[in-house]
Design a protein around this motif. Structure first.
Motif, mmCIF file in Angstrom:
data_model
loop_
_atom_site.group_PDB
_atom_site.id
_atom_site.type_symbol
_atom_site.label_atom_id
_atom_site.label_comp_id
_atom_site.label_asym_id
_atom_site.label_seq_id
_atom_site.Cartn_x
_atom_site.Cartn_y
_atom_site.Cartn_z
ATOM 1 N N CYS A 83 0.780 -1.159 0.072
ATOM 2 C CA CYS A 83 -0.027 0.058 0.183
ATOM 3 C C CYS A 83 0.864 1.245 -0.073
ATOM 4 C CB CYS A 83 -1.036 0.034 1.283
ATOM 5 S SG CYS A 83 -1.913 1.430 1.355
ATOM 6 N N CYS A 85 0.857 3.569 1.963
ATOM 7 C CA CYS A 85 1.006 4.063 3.263
ATOM 8 C C CYS A 85 2.392 3.155 3.752
ATOM 9 C CB CYS A 85 0.169 3.674 4.205
ATOM 10 S SG CYS A 85 -0.400 2.120 4.586
ATOM 11 N N GLY A 89 -0.526 1.481 7.826
ATOM 12 C CA GLY A 89 -1.986 1.144 7.944
ATOM 13 C C GLY A 89 -2.851 2.455 7.634
ATOM 14 N N CYS A 90 -3.940 2.289 6.421
ATOM 15 C CA CYS A 90 -4.568 3.392 6.146
ATOM 16 C C CYS A 90 -5.760 2.975 5.653
ATOM 17 C CB CYS A 90 -3.949 4.281 5.053
ATOM 18 S SG CYS A 90 -3.697 3.334 3.490
ATOM 19 N N CYS A 93 -5.888 -0.019 2.981
ATOM 20 C CA CYS A 93 -5.353 -1.474 3.320
ATOM 21 C C CYS A 93 -5.744 -1.908 4.532
ATOM 22 C CB CYS A 93 -3.851 -1.432 3.476
ATOM 23 S SG CYS A 93 -3.162 -0.387 4.679
HETATM 24 ZN ZN ZN Z 1 -2.244 1.566 3.620
#
Ligand code: ZN
Length: 267
Positions: A83, A85, A89-90, A93
């Motif tokens: 991803c 990011c 983590g965003c 995803c």
């Molecule tokens: Zn992400």
């Protein structure tokens, strides 16, 4: 290599069987392995338990939640490590789900409330825990895409295959009524005092050889080494078509990487 595929049975979009002619065992096994191991699906990976005084430990609740298949929308989510990011983590995803329940009641998968209406438990009636009066469960869960080679909770389903059976009834076995009776899957019919192959059922043959024994070897059961019968059963995150499509896509990208690295190495 000429390959030909014929659908044998379609119980639903999530359960099919098909015959594939003209391939080798390693080809069949590669397909099986990429489909069960390399197809990403969503599963709960992180939990924050706010309240749990049920009979199950937090770890047990976490384990049960992880195994709940979530309907997966592959177009909206990316693997966390692929991803933008960069793994932090965003919203691209990860997906948040919440659960709040008070006893007395049985907590089911349908009690999980998802942030994304397209992603929800594939089956609403999976029991998570039984709460008695005064017991409570409250938590926030984070789901993300993963592959089954990391953990079985990310398995999209089951894929297996067998060789296509070939059955030869010699003259000596034509009167063998017992041969029809011993077959556990109904490969034979015994009508008008004659043993015949039931054309609707014979592909179900498991090569168990019960009929070979009953006929003292007058029936020969073998298999075609170039024809495979595949069985696919999805756990509900993706249908069989999507599992096959995504598995092949992932395999192509693995081969592309190999090809690139190989070229670079030989420069
Ligand atoms: Zn992400």
């Amino acid at each position: 290599m000429g390959i030909d595929i014929r659908l044998l049975e379609k119980e639903s979009n999530n359960k099919i069987s098909f015959m594939c002619n003209g391939i080798t065992p390693s080809y069949a096994n590669t397909l099986r392995r990429v489909m069960i191991n390399r197809v990403p699906v969503l599963a709960i990976e992180d939990l924050e338990i706010k309240k749990n005084n049920s009979v199950l430990y937090d770890e047990q609740v976490a384990h049960r939640l992880g195994l709940i298949p979530l309907v997966t929308d592959l177009r909206s989510y990316k693997m966390r490590d692929e991803c933008k990011c960069k793994g932090a983590g965003c919203a691209m995803c990860q997906l948040k789900l919440t659960l709040k329940a008070k006893g007395p009641k049985t907590v089911y998968s349908s009690d999980l409330k998802s942030q994304d209406p397209k992603v929800k438990p594939a089956y609403p009636n999976i029991p998570i825990v039984k709460l008695l009066k005064g017991q409570e469960l409250a938590l926030t869960a984070i789901a993300e895409l993963g592959e089954a080679r990391e953990h079985a909770k990310w398995a999209p389903g089951l894929v297996y295959y067998k060789y296509k059976p070939e059955i030869d009834i010699s003259k000596k076995a034509e009167s063998c009524e017992e041969c029809a009776e011993v077959c556990p899957v109904g490969v034979y019919d015994f009508t008008n005092n004659k043993l015949k192959i039931n054309q609707d059922n014979y592909l179900k043959c498991t090569l168990c050889d019960a009929c070979v024994e009953a006929s003292n070897g007058a029936i020969k059961v073998s298999y075609d080494r170039k024809s495979f019968i595949f069985y696919m059963e999805s756990w509900g995150q993706l249908d069989c078509k999507k599992i096959a499509k995504k598995g092949i896509e992932r395999f192509n990208s693995i081969l592309d990487t190999f090809s690139k690295e190989f070229k670079a190495a030989l420069k």
